[in-house]
Design a protein around this motif. Structure first.
Motif, mmCIF file in Angstrom:
data_model
loop_
_atom_site.group_PDB
_atom_site.id
_atom_site.type_symbol
_atom_site.label_atom_id
_atom_site.label_comp_id
_atom_site.label_asym_id
_atom_site.label_seq_id
_atom_site.Cartn_x
_atom_site.Cartn_y
_atom_site.Cartn_z
ATOM 1 N N LEU A 171 -8.151 -11.265 -13.244
ATOM 2 C CA LEU A 171 -7.783 -11.088 -14.652
ATOM 3 C C LEU A 171 -6.315 -10.703 -14.794
ATOM 4 N N GLN A 172 -5.793 -9.913 -13.882
ATOM 5 C CA GLN A 172 -4.380 -9.549 -13.943
ATOM 6 C C GLN A 172 -3.489 -10.775 -13.786
ATOM 7 N N GLN A 173 -3.871 -11.710 -12.929
ATOM 8 C CA GLN A 173 -3.107 -12.937 -12.772
ATOM 9 C C GLN A 173 -3.141 -13.771 -14.054
ATOM 10 N N VAL B 86 -14.237 -15.813 -5.091
ATOM 11 C CA VAL B 86 -14.062 -14.403 -4.730
ATOM 12 C C VAL B 86 -14.952 -14.084 -3.533
ATOM 13 N N LYS B 87 -14.576 -13.045 -2.826
ATOM 14 C CA LYS B 87 -15.341 -12.642 -1.647
ATOM 15 C C LYS B 87 -16.526 -11.754 -2.002
ATOM 16 N N ALA C 283 -15.658 -4.969 -8.908
ATOM 17 C CA ALA C 283 -14.731 -4.777 -10.017
ATOM 18 C C ALA C 283 -13.307 -5.119 -9.609
ATOM 19 N N SER C 284 -12.930 -4.784 -8.379
ATOM 20 C CA SER C 284 -11.565 -5.066 -7.924
ATOM 21 C C SER C 284 -11.298 -6.568 -7.870
ATOM 22 N N ALA C 285 -12.306 -7.361 -7.460
ATOM 23 C CA ALA C 285 -12.135 -8.817 -7.419
ATOM 24 C C ALA C 285 -11.933 -9.385 -8.819
#
Length: 327
Positions: free
Chosen positions: A94-96, A82-83, A87-89
């Motif tokens: 997690l959605q994937q 992750v970059k 929270a968005s990362a």
């Protein structure tokens, strides 16, 4: 202190009075040691795969930051570069995973800003997932993820600095997924998918590889040399052209050929042709390939057809019908 006092004096409640005096002494409280460790509370065993996930960010390693997800039941590990530790990362990865394995019942994390944000709270609420956060400065609460972080870092430290980090990470995860765990005695893949992943060692027995069976309906259909057929045309002109099975000029699949009656009347396009039939195009007749590429087919029954020869002027022999009375 209590023993020293009791060696000289005694009154009812002596020990309690001494404890009260010590508890009210600020100097004593500021310098006292940690209390005895409490009994370790082990996590309750998950009842099914992908029910409780432990998540955490792994600190920067050679300029890379990783987000880890561990399934408590199967010990299946997922790692994503992750970059940022936002929270968005975490939500994106997690959605994937949820799209592949489903939505878990619980998620365990530390109290990092990414996991205490309103964005992450809303994410777990919308997915009806219980979010459990560990106590501050107590990483043992989320020990599953912490242990995986240490294992992954130990592996990455052994790599050469010029090694591709993505390839190394893929190999690490593949080994982790296929190696039996010391606790479960099974590999994470076996517990999660109810099957073992095929590894390099499985390729050492090629005789056991099965590619399935060809459909019997496909093997029954065949054309012999000289058979009159209609050939699917992918060049300009009519959709189907007249032909005979002759030699390797045009490659067609069985689905692109159909039987043609020898006495079938020619179409208007065939009448307008000097030869009385629609000829194959230059590309098909000479180059030996269709003008439009045909996708790969599993069935090996490819029929080779070419431009049909001119019809002979000699009258054709009438067919002999079966006579049951004799030969």
């Amino acid at each position: 202190m209590k023993a020293l006092a009791r060696s000289y004096v005694w009154w009812p409640g002596l020990d309690a009075d001494i404890e009260k005096a010590v508890s009210q002494c600020l100097a004593c409280q500021h310098t006292r040691n940690f209390p005895p460790r409490s009994d370790v509370h082990h996590w309750e065993s998950a009842k099914k795969p992908w029910s409780r996930l432990h998540i955490d960010f792994a600190g920067s390693f050679q300029g890379n930051t990783f987000f880890l997800v561990v399934d408590s039941f199967t010990k299946w590990l997922e790692v994503c570069p992750v970059k940022s530790t936002s929270a968005s990362a975490a939500i994106t990865f997690l959605q994937q995973l949820f799209a592949t394995h489903g939505i878990p019942d619980e998620i365990v994390s530390d109290i990092g800003t990414a996991f205490t944000s309103e964005e992450f709270k809303l994410f777990t609420k919308n997915n009806r997932t219980r979010h459990i956060r560990s106590a501050p400065f107590h990483p043992a609460t989320n020990g599953q993820a912490e242990r995986m972080v240490q294992t992954m870092k130990s592996y990455l430290k052994k790599l050469d600095r010029h090694t591709d980090i993505n390839i190394a990470l893929a190999r690490f995860l593949f080994d982790q997924h296929t190696t039996p765990h010391s606790v479960t005695k099974h590999s994470p893949a076996e517990l999660l998918f109810n099957r073992e992943l095929q590894t390099f060692f499985d390729k050492l027995s090629p005789g056991e590889i099965s590619y399935g069976k060809v459909c019997e309906a496909q093997t029954q259909k065949s054309f012999v040399t000289g058979t009159p057929v209609w050939v699917r045309n992918y060049a300009s002109g009519p959709k189907w052209i007249e032909g005979h099975v002759s030699k390797a000029n045009v490659r067609r699949h069985l689905d692109q050929l159909r039987l043609r009656s020898p006495s079938q009347q020619p179409t208007s396009e065939e009448i307008s042709s000097p030869t009385g039939r629609v000829p194959l195009t230059q590309t098909e007749a000479e180059a030996g390939e269709p003008t439009t590429p045909v996708g790969p087919q599993r069935s090996p029954e490819l029929i080779e057809t070419g431009e049909p020869p001119r019809r002979s002027a000699v009258d054709r022999r009438r067919p002999q019908f079966y006579d049951p009375s004799g030969c």
